[in-house]
Design a protein around this motif. Structure first.
Motif, PDB file in Angstrom:
ATOM      1  N   VAL A  53     -32.807 -62.139  16.725  1.00 39.80           N
ATOM      2  CA  VAL A  53     -33.990 -62.151  17.340  1.00 39.80           C
ATOM      3  C   VAL A  53     -33.591 -60.544  16.659  1.00 39.80           C
ATOM      4  N   ALA A  54     -32.201 -59.418  16.980  1.00 40.40           N
ATOM      5  CA  ALA A  54     -32.003 -58.290  17.291  1.00 40.40           C
ATOM      6  C   ALA A  54     -32.650 -57.922  16.043  1.00 40.40           C
ATOM      7  N   SER A  55     -32.118 -58.268  15.059  1.00 41.79           N
ATOM      8  CA  SER A  55     -33.162 -57.668  13.692  1.00 41.79           C
ATOM      9  C   SER A  55     -33.442 -57.358  13.294  1.00 41.79           C
ATOM     10  N   TYR A  56     -35.581 -58.234  14.131  1.00 40.61           N
ATOM     11  CA  TYR A  56     -36.777 -57.679  14.351  1.00 40.61           C
ATOM     12  C   TYR A  56     -37.085 -56.230  14.812  1.00 40.61           C
ATOM     13  N   PHE A  57     -35.590 -55.447  16.021  1.00 36.24           N
ATOM     14  CA  PHE A  57     -36.217 -54.450  16.454  1.00 36.24           C
ATOM     15  C   PHE A  57     -35.145 -53.313  15.788  1.00 36.24           C
ATOM     16  N   ASN A  58     -33.775 -54.202  15.123  1.00 40.36           N
ATOM     17  CA  ASN A  58     -32.619 -53.184  14.874  1.00 40.36           C
ATOM     18  C   ASN A  58     -32.151 -53.231  13.566  1.00 40.36           C
ATOM     19  N   VAL A  59     -32.052 -51.624  13.040  1.00 31.62           N
ATOM     20  CA  VAL A  59     -32.514 -51.690  11.550  1.00 31.62           C
ATOM     21  C   VAL A  59     -30.760 -52.628  11.163  1.00 31.62           C
ATOM     22  N   LYS A  60     -30.011 -52.101  11.500  1.00 27.02           N
ATOM     23  CA  LYS A  60     -28.604 -52.032  11.267  1.00 27.02           C
ATOM     24  C   LYS A  60     -28.452 -54.203  11.732  1.00 27.02           C
ATOM     25  N   ALA A  61     -28.610 -54.347  12.373  1.00 27.75           N
ATOM     26  CA  ALA A  61     -28.456 -55.636  12.659  1.00 27.75           C
ATOM     27  C   ALA A  61     -29.281 -56.433  11.766  1.00 27.75           C
ATOM     28  N   LYS A  62     -30.800 -55.786  11.041  1.00 28.05           N
ATOM     29  CA  LYS A  62     -31.246 -56.531  10.170  1.00 28.05           C
ATOM     30  C   LYS A  62     -30.659 -56.543   8.418  1.00 28.05           C
ATOM     31  N   ALA A  63     -30.123 -55.235   8.735  1.00 29.40           N
ATOM     32  CA  ALA A  63     -29.456 -54.813   7.529  1.00 29.40           C
ATOM     33  C   ALA A  63     -28.185 -56.533   7.257  1.00 29.40           C
ATOM     34  N   TRP A  64     -26.989 -55.982   8.076  1.00 24.79           N
ATOM     35  CA  TRP A  64     -26.289 -57.733   8.606  1.00 24.79           C
ATOM     36  C   TRP A  64     -26.953 -59.029   8.188  1.00 24.79           C
ATOM     37  N   ILE A  65     -27.461 -59.029   8.734  1.00 27.19           N
ATOM     38  CA  ILE A  65     -28.050 -60.488   8.997  1.00 27.19           C
ATOM     39  C   ILE A  65     -28.720 -61.231   7.248  1.00 27.19           C
ATOM     40  N   GLU A  66     -29.198 -59.868   7.131  1.00 25.64           N
ATOM     41  CA  GLU A  66     -30.096 -60.515   5.583  1.00 25.64           C
ATOM     42  C   GLU A  66     -28.422 -60.422   4.607  1.00 25.64           C
ATOM     43  N   GLU A  67     -27.506 -59.028   4.547  1.00 22.23           N
ATOM     44  CA  GLU A  67     -26.793 -59.194   3.471  1.00 22.23           C
ATOM     45  C   GLU A  67     -25.641 -60.634   3.993  1.00 22.23           C
ATOM     46  N   GLN A  68     -26.191 -60.947   5.155  1.00 21.73           N
ATOM     47  CA  GLN A  68     -24.731 -61.754   5.174  1.00 21.73           C
ATOM     48  C   GLN A  68     -25.364 -63.549   5.502  1.00 21.73           C
ATOM     49  N   ALA A  69     -26.182 -64.318   5.404  1.00 19.02           N
ATOM     50  CA  ALA A  69     -26.986 -64.525   5.858  1.00 19.02           C
ATOM     51  C   ALA A  69     -26.928 -66.199   5.767  1.00 19.02           C
ATOM     52  N   LEU A  70     -26.703 -65.944   3.932  1.00 19.62           N
ATOM     53  CA  LEU A  70     -26.637 -66.858   2.797  1.00 19.62           C
ATOM     54  C   LEU A  70     -24.977 -67.385   2.961  1.00 19.62           C
ATOM     55  N   PHE A  71     -24.385 -66.467   2.951  1.00 20.57           N
ATOM     56  CA  PHE A  71     -22.742 -66.661   3.647  1.00 20.57           C
ATOM     57  C   PHE A  71     -22.766 -67.345   4.448  1.00 20.57           C
ATOM     58  N   VAL A  72     -22.760 -66.954   5.361  1.00 17.31           N
ATOM     59  CA  VAL A  72     -23.280 -68.071   6.890  1.00 17.31           C
ATOM     60  C   VAL A  72     -22.876 -69.136   6.862  1.00 17.31           C
ATOM     61  N   ALA A  73     -24.824 -69.350   6.916  1.00 21.08           N
ATOM     62  CA  ALA A  73     -25.079 -71.001   6.410  1.00 21.08           C
ATOM     63  C   ALA A  73     -24.585 -71.354   5.054  1.00 21.08           C
ATOM     64  N   ALA A  74     -23.578 -70.691   4.173  1.00 17.72           N
ATOM     65  CA  ALA A  74     -22.581 -71.985   3.657  1.00 17.72           C
ATOM     66  C   ALA A  74     -21.641 -72.252   4.088  1.00 17.72           C
ATOM     67  N   THR A  75     -20.985 -71.371   4.573  1.00  9.70           N
ATOM     68  CA  THR A  75     -19.705 -71.608   5.489  1.00  9.70           C
ATOM     69  C   THR A  75     -20.006 -72.286   6.432  1.00  9.70           C
ATOM     70  N   ILE A  76     -20.814 -72.507   7.317  1.00  7.37           N
ATOM     71  CA  ILE A  76     -20.913 -73.732   8.567  1.00  7.37           C
ATOM     72  C   ILE A  76     -21.579 -74.633   7.833  1.00  7.37           C
ATOM     73  N   LEU A  77     -21.991 -75.409   6.603  1.00 13.68           N
ATOM     74  CA  LEU A  77     -22.330 -75.953   6.013  1.00 13.68           C
ATOM     75  C   LEU A  77     -21.094 -77.281   5.466  1.00 13.68           C
ATOM     76  N   PHE A  78     -20.446 -75.852   4.519  1.00 17.67           N
ATOM     77  CA  PHE A  78     -19.238 -76.791   4.282  1.00 17.67           C
ATOM     78  C   PHE A  78     -18.272 -77.325   4.912  1.00 17.67           C
ATOM     79  N   LEU A  79     -17.882 -76.836   6.426  1.00 16.54           N
ATOM     80  CA  LEU A  79     -17.502 -77.312   7.957  1.00 16.54           C
ATOM     81  C   LEU A  79     -17.887 -78.376   8.489  1.00 16.54           C
ATOM     82  N   ASN A  80     -19.539 -78.860   8.185  1.00 16.20           N
ATOM     83  CA  ASN A  80     -20.032 -79.582   8.884  1.00 16.20           C
ATOM     84  C   ASN A  80     -19.597 -80.534   7.339  1.00 16.20           C
ATOM     85  N   ILE A  81     -19.869 -81.180   6.119  1.00 15.02           N
ATOM     86  CA  ILE A  81     -19.785 -81.782   5.581  1.00 15.02           C
ATOM     87  C   ILE A  81     -18.468 -81.955   5.117  1.00 15.02           C
ATOM     88  N   LEU A  82     -17.173 -81.429   5.383  1.00 10.63           N
ATOM     89  CA  LEU A  82     -15.857 -81.167   6.157  1.00 10.63           C
ATOM     90  C   LEU A  82     -15.988 -82.461   7.658  1.00 10.63           C
TER      91      LEU A  82
END
Length: 315
Positions: A53-82
């Motif tokens: 939500v903060a990424s819509y208002f903060n440039v640094k938060a937007k840059a971080w979440i855009e860079e890390q989103a796929l990796f974080v989602a894949a990590t959570i998916l791996f934990l879910n499968i495990l």
């Protein structure tokens, strides 16, 4: 990257919560007191939802979440499968692959004892690292600035340096009065070699023009060493420290598993012998987090000292 992609971590966490809440357990794993995996997922959900939500208002938060989103989602998916193949379906051997709830439960419920083990390992690591770094800087500076010192020290470096410090365990354990002092020496030895080599190499690669100009301006020998040679060779010295840090981690774990009677490495070996693999995985997680933090701090120090090279080597 599309805006919808930044919500992938949140969606992946929600999916994991649904699976954990509504898919029946296989019944092969020992029940735990609290649903620690759910607690962890809820913490992640709150954190990543806030950042998204903060990424819509903060440039640094937007840059971080855009860079890390796929990796974080894949990590959570791996934990879910495990979680599905262990706790829910029981497809893997229970004794070797405990549920995530069990592993997280060990970290939470045994936190005081684990903290004592980490403190013991930290004391041993920093003792050996400090003396190894000091010895490495001293011998590296001596070799770099003195041909006479290099004549006597270089053969020693070439003979002893390539030998893994852990290979000295049988000899060192009988040569020192305590396992702590023996292990500290092994860690110091692991740090000494790369620090010495990179420090001496950095000094030898300093351009002679620097020394000639300083000499012309009236600089003495010690001024050239401490104000010209050492500052100019600091990028190499930090590389030696990084290599020594990694070597010290390996030596620390090996020493604790073979000789020292406390510490996180000892804890892992002890729990392995007890066939308590949830505790083993908990120890490994703490090691990964702790060592990653230490490396990060070392990089922060490097960026602070070597301002002109900030960002050249990223972690």
């Amino acid at each position: 990257m599309k805006k919808a992609t930044i919500w992938l971590p949140v969606l992946s966490i929600i999916l994991a919560i649904i699976v954990e809440s509504f898919l029946a357990n296989g019944g092969r794993h020992t029940p735990v007191q609290h649903p620690y995996f759910i607690y962890l997922l809820l913490c992640f959900l709150i954190g990543f939802a806030t950042v998204t939500v903060a990424s819509y208002f903060n440039v640094k938060a937007k840059a971080w979440i855009e860079e890390q989103a796929l990796f974080v989602a894949a990590t959570i998916l791996f934990l879910n499968i495990l979680n599905i193949v262990t706790k829910k379906l029981g497809l893997l051997p229970v004794i070797y692959f405990p549920s995530l709830d069990k592993i997280l439960g060990v970290i939470v419920e045994d936190r005081e004892f684990l903290a004592l083990c980490l403190a013991s390992s930290g004391k041993l690591l920093f003792t050996g690292y400090f003396f190894g770094a000091i010895a490495g800087f001293a011998t590296g500076i001596a070799v770099g600035f003195s041909k006479g010192a290099g004549y006597w020290i270089n053969p020693l470096i070439r003979v002893l340096g390539p030998i893994p410090s852990t290979a000295w365990i049988p000899l060192v354990l009988i040569s020192f009065p305590t396992t702590f002092s023996a292990s500290a020496f092994l860690i110091a030895l692991a740090v000494w070699f790369p620090t010495t080599v990179m420090t001496s190499s950095g000094i030898l690669n300093v351009q002679n023009a620097y020394f000639e100009v300083s000499s012309t301006l009236g600089a003495g020998k010690y001024y050239q060493i401490f104000k010209v040679g050492i500052p100019a060779s600091m990028p190499h010295m930090f590389i030696g420290l990084f290599n020594g840090t990694c070597a010290s981690f390996i030596t620390l774990m090996t020493a604790e598993m073979l000789g020292v009677k406390n510490g996180i490495g000892w804890y892992i070996n002890w729990q392995k012998e007890m066939m308590a693999y949830a505790n083993v995985y908990a120890g490994l997680i703490l090691i990964a987090i702790t060592f990653s933090i230490l490396i990060t701090l070392l990089f922060k120090v490097r960026d602070y000292v070597l301002v002109w090279q900030k960002g050249v080597i990223k972690w």
